[in-house]
Write an enzyme that holds these catalytic residues in place. Structure first.
Site, PDB file in Angstrom:
ATOM      1  CB  SER A  63     -18.844  78.543 -60.394  1.00 49.44           C
ATOM      2  OG  SER A  63     -18.682  79.843 -60.521  1.00 49.44           O
ATOM      3  CG  ASP A 162     -22.447  83.564 -54.583  1.00 47.92           C
ATOM      4  OD1 ASP A 162     -21.248  84.461 -55.587  1.00 47.92           O
ATOM      5  OD2 ASP A 162     -22.902  82.387 -54.729  1.00 47.92           O
ATOM      6  CG  HIS A 192     -18.674  82.739 -56.575  1.00 46.09           C
ATOM      7  ND1 HIS A 192     -20.079  82.349 -56.511  1.00 46.09           N
ATOM      8  CD2 HIS A 192     -18.481  81.710 -58.111  1.00 46.09           C
ATOM      9  CE1 HIS A 192     -20.032  81.664 -58.295  1.00 46.09           C
ATOM     10  NE2 HIS A 192     -19.233  81.452 -58.132  1.00 46.09           N
TER      11      HIS A 192
END
Length: 228
Positions: A63, A162, A192
Protein backbone atom coordinates in the site's frame (compact mmCIF):
# COMPACT_ATOMS: atom_id res chain seq x y z
CA UNK A 1 6.39 -13.65 6.44
CA UNK A 2 9.95 -13.89 7.74
CA UNK A 3 9.38 -17.51 8.75
CA UNK A 4 7.59 -18.45 5.53
CA UNK A 5 10.10 -16.77 3.22
CA UNK A 6 13.15 -17.65 5.33
CA UNK A 7 14.51 -14.12 5.26
CA UNK A 8 15.59 -11.44 7.69
CA UNK A 9 12.92 -8.72 7.59
CA UNK A 10 13.70 -5.16 8.72
CA UNK A 11 10.45 -3.28 9.33
CA UNK A 12 11.08 0.41 8.70
CA UNK A 13 9.41 3.13 10.75
CA UNK A 14 8.90 6.52 9.10
CA UNK A 15 7.43 9.92 9.85
CA UNK A 16 3.74 10.28 9.07
CA UNK A 17 1.62 12.93 7.36
CA UNK A 18 0.09 15.42 7.85
CA UNK A 19 2.65 16.54 10.43
CA UNK A 20 5.41 15.33 8.13
CA UNK A 21 4.25 15.38 4.48
CA UNK A 22 6.14 13.65 1.72
CA UNK A 23 9.04 13.32 1.04
CA UNK A 24 9.69 12.79 4.79
CA UNK A 25 8.75 9.10 4.56
CA UNK A 26 11.02 8.60 1.53
CA UNK A 27 13.93 10.20 3.37
CA UNK A 28 13.42 7.96 6.40
CA UNK A 29 13.22 4.85 4.23
CA UNK A 30 16.37 5.85 2.36
CA UNK A 31 18.11 6.38 5.71
CA UNK A 32 17.16 2.80 6.56
CA UNK A 33 18.89 1.55 3.40
CA UNK A 34 21.92 3.63 4.33
CA UNK A 35 21.90 2.02 7.78
CA UNK A 36 21.85 -1.47 6.24
CA UNK A 37 24.70 -0.39 3.96
CA UNK A 38 26.66 0.70 7.04
CA UNK A 39 26.03 -2.70 8.63
CA UNK A 40 27.19 -4.44 5.46
CA UNK A 41 30.43 -2.47 5.36
CA UNK A 42 31.39 -2.49 9.03
CA UNK A 43 29.37 -5.43 10.44
CA UNK A 44 28.47 -3.60 13.65
CA UNK A 45 25.43 -5.78 14.39
CA UNK A 46 26.61 -9.32 15.19
CA UNK A 47 23.09 -10.73 14.75
CA UNK A 48 22.87 -9.39 11.21
CA UNK A 49 26.40 -10.56 10.50
CA UNK A 50 25.36 -14.08 11.45
CA UNK A 51 21.99 -14.29 9.70
CA UNK A 52 21.75 -11.66 6.95
CA UNK A 53 23.09 -11.94 3.39
CA UNK A 54 23.89 -8.37 2.37
CA UNK A 55 24.50 -9.44 -1.22
CA UNK A 56 20.81 -10.39 -1.56
CA UNK A 57 18.74 -7.44 -0.33
CA UNK A 58 15.16 -6.81 -1.44
CA UNK A 59 13.03 -3.70 -0.89
CA UNK A 60 9.34 -4.39 -0.26
CA UNK A 61 6.26 -2.42 0.68
CA UNK A 62 2.49 -2.77 0.82
CA UNK A 63 0.00 0.00 0.00
CA UNK A 64 1.62 3.28 1.10
CA UNK A 65 4.73 1.25 1.86
CA UNK A 66 4.79 0.09 -1.76
CA UNK A 67 4.69 3.73 -2.88
CA UNK A 68 7.65 4.41 -0.59
CA UNK A 69 9.48 1.31 -1.83
CA UNK A 70 9.02 2.46 -5.43
CA UNK A 71 10.43 5.94 -4.91
CA UNK A 72 13.27 4.80 -2.66
CA UNK A 73 14.27 2.06 -5.11
CA UNK A 74 14.45 4.54 -7.98
CA UNK A 75 16.64 6.84 -5.86
CA UNK A 76 18.82 3.94 -4.70
CA UNK A 77 19.52 2.96 -8.31
CA UNK A 78 21.77 6.02 -8.59
CA UNK A 79 24.05 4.84 -5.76
CA UNK A 80 26.68 2.18 -5.31
CA UNK A 81 25.94 0.54 -1.97
CA UNK A 82 28.57 -2.18 -2.23
CA UNK A 83 29.01 -4.66 -0.66
CA UNK A 84 25.22 -4.39 -0.17
CA UNK A 85 23.38 -5.43 -3.35
CA UNK A 86 19.70 -4.66 -3.96
CA UNK A 87 18.50 -7.63 -5.99
CA UNK A 88 14.82 -6.79 -6.33
CA UNK A 89 11.81 -4.63 -5.47
CA UNK A 90 8.44 -6.02 -4.38
CA UNK A 91 5.29 -3.86 -4.51
CA UNK A 92 2.09 -5.19 -2.96
CA UNK A 93 -1.02 -3.15 -3.85
CA UNK A 94 0.98 0.04 -4.53
CA UNK A 95 -0.76 3.24 -3.49
CA UNK A 96 -0.58 5.62 -6.46
CA UNK A 97 -2.94 8.27 -7.75
CA UNK A 98 -3.53 10.93 -10.38
CA UNK A 99 -6.03 13.63 -11.27
CA UNK A 100 -7.46 11.51 -14.08
CA UNK A 101 -9.45 8.54 -12.79
CA UNK A 102 -8.81 4.97 -13.88
CA UNK A 103 -11.52 2.47 -14.79
CA UNK A 104 -10.97 0.52 -11.58
CA UNK A 105 -11.29 3.67 -9.47
CA UNK A 106 -14.59 4.55 -11.14
CA UNK A 107 -15.82 0.96 -10.90
CA UNK A 108 -15.02 0.86 -7.17
CA UNK A 109 -15.72 4.50 -6.34
CA UNK A 110 -17.76 3.52 -3.24
CA UNK A 111 -15.54 0.60 -2.26
CA UNK A 112 -16.12 -0.52 1.32
CA UNK A 113 -12.39 -0.78 2.09
CA UNK A 114 -10.88 2.15 0.15
CA UNK A 115 -13.51 4.49 -1.31
CA UNK A 116 -12.20 7.10 -3.71
CA UNK A 117 -12.90 10.05 -1.41
CA UNK A 118 -10.73 8.43 1.26
CA UNK A 119 -7.81 7.92 -1.12
CA UNK A 120 -8.15 11.56 -2.23
CA UNK A 121 -8.10 12.70 1.40
CA UNK A 122 -4.95 10.70 2.07
CA UNK A 123 -3.21 12.44 -0.83
CA UNK A 124 -4.37 15.86 0.33
CA UNK A 125 -2.80 15.17 3.72
CA UNK A 126 0.38 13.54 2.44
CA UNK A 127 1.45 15.62 -0.57
CA UNK A 128 3.41 18.88 -0.31
CA UNK A 129 1.32 21.99 0.25
CA UNK A 130 -0.92 22.88 -2.73
CA UNK A 131 0.29 19.89 -4.80
CA UNK A 132 -2.34 17.88 -6.66
CA UNK A 133 -2.45 14.15 -7.37
CA UNK A 134 -0.34 14.54 -10.52
CA UNK A 135 2.65 15.32 -8.33
CA UNK A 136 5.42 12.75 -8.91
CA UNK A 137 5.00 11.40 -5.35
CA UNK A 138 1.45 10.36 -6.18
CA UNK A 139 1.73 9.87 -9.92
CA UNK A 140 5.24 8.60 -10.72
CA UNK A 141 4.24 8.20 -14.37
CA UNK A 142 4.21 11.98 -14.69
CA UNK A 143 8.01 11.98 -14.69
CA UNK A 144 9.00 8.36 -15.44
CA UNK A 145 12.44 6.83 -15.15
CA UNK A 146 15.31 6.07 -17.48
CA UNK A 147 16.55 2.58 -18.26
CA UNK A 148 20.20 3.53 -17.83
CA UNK A 149 19.64 3.40 -14.11
CA UNK A 150 20.64 0.06 -12.57
CA UNK A 151 17.07 -1.06 -11.91
CA UNK A 152 16.79 -4.53 -10.36
CA UNK A 153 14.04 -7.11 -10.88
CA UNK A 154 10.52 -6.07 -9.87
CA UNK A 155 7.50 -7.90 -8.48
CA UNK A 156 4.09 -6.18 -8.60
CA UNK A 157 0.96 -7.71 -7.09
CA UNK A 158 -2.64 -6.56 -6.65
CA UNK A 159 -6.26 -7.72 -6.58
CA UNK A 160 -8.98 -6.91 -9.10
CA UNK A 161 -11.12 -5.71 -6.18
CA UNK A 162 -8.62 -2.97 -5.30
CA UNK A 163 -9.55 0.46 -6.73
CA UNK A 164 -5.84 1.02 -7.46
CA UNK A 165 -5.33 -2.15 -9.48
CA UNK A 166 -5.27 -0.32 -12.84
CA UNK A 167 -2.39 1.86 -11.66
CA UNK A 168 -0.43 -1.24 -10.66
CA UNK A 169 -1.05 -2.68 -14.14
CA UNK A 170 0.11 0.56 -15.72
CA UNK A 171 3.34 0.37 -13.74
CA UNK A 172 3.93 -3.18 -14.99
CA UNK A 173 3.36 -2.08 -18.59
CA UNK A 174 5.85 0.76 -18.23
CA UNK A 175 8.46 -1.53 -16.68
CA UNK A 176 8.03 -3.98 -19.56
CA UNK A 177 8.41 -1.18 -22.12
CA UNK A 178 11.63 -0.11 -20.39
CA UNK A 179 12.80 -3.75 -20.55
CA UNK A 180 13.00 -3.96 -16.76
CA UNK A 181 12.61 -7.58 -15.55
CA UNK A 182 9.19 -7.80 -13.87
CA UNK A 183 6.90 -10.48 -12.46
CA UNK A 184 3.29 -9.55 -11.76
CA UNK A 185 0.30 -11.18 -10.11
CA UNK A 186 -3.25 -9.84 -10.41
CA UNK A 187 -5.73 -11.96 -8.49
CA UNK A 188 -9.53 -11.90 -8.98
CA UNK A 189 -11.67 -10.58 -6.13
CA UNK A 190 -9.97 -9.35 -3.00
CA UNK A 191 -9.69 -5.77 -1.83
CA UNK A 192 -7.12 -3.24 -0.64
CA UNK A 193 -5.39 -4.66 2.43
CA UNK A 194 -6.86 -8.14 2.01
CA UNK A 195 -3.74 -9.84 3.44
CA UNK A 196 -4.35 -8.12 6.78
CA UNK A 197 -7.60 -10.01 7.41
CA UNK A 198 -7.50 -13.04 5.11
CA UNK A 199 -4.89 -15.67 5.99
CA UNK A 200 -5.24 -17.45 2.63
CA UNK A 201 -4.42 -14.19 0.85
CA UNK A 202 -1.51 -13.59 3.23
CA UNK A 203 -0.06 -17.05 2.63
CA UNK A 204 -0.43 -16.57 -1.12
CA UNK A 205 1.52 -13.32 -0.89
CA UNK A 206 4.24 -14.97 1.21
CA UNK A 207 4.61 -17.74 -1.36
CA UNK A 208 4.76 -15.22 -4.21
CA UNK A 209 7.45 -13.30 -2.34
CA UNK A 210 9.45 -16.47 -1.69
CA UNK A 211 9.20 -17.57 -5.31
CA UNK A 212 10.38 -14.18 -6.54
CA UNK A 213 13.30 -13.97 -4.13
CA UNK A 214 14.63 -17.46 -4.86
CA UNK A 215 13.96 -17.45 -8.60
CA UNK A 216 16.14 -15.18 -10.71
CA UNK A 217 13.91 -15.45 -13.77
CA UNK A 218 11.40 -12.67 -14.44
CA UNK A 219 8.47 -13.02 -16.78
CA UNK A 220 6.05 -10.46 -18.11
CA UNK A 221 2.48 -9.98 -16.91
CA UNK A 222 0.96 -13.11 -15.44
CA UNK A 223 -2.67 -13.22 -14.33
CA UNK A 224 -3.70 -15.86 -11.82
CA UNK A 225 -7.02 -17.63 -12.14
CA UNK A 226 -7.08 -18.41 -8.43
CA UNK A 227 -9.31 -16.76 -5.84
CA UNK A 228 -9.42 -16.45 -2.07
Amino acid sequence: MSARVQAVVASVNYRLAPEHPLPAAYEDAFDAISWVHYQARFQRDLWLEQFADFSRVFIMGSSAGANIAYHVSIRASYYNFGPLKIQGVLLDQPFFGAVKRTSSELRLIEDAHLPLYMADAFWTLALPFQANRDHEFSNPFSCGFERDQRLPRWFVKDEEGDPMVDRAKELVRKLVVKKVPVVSRFYPGGFHGVEMVNMTAALTLFQDVKNFIYNNDAAEVEVSDGSY
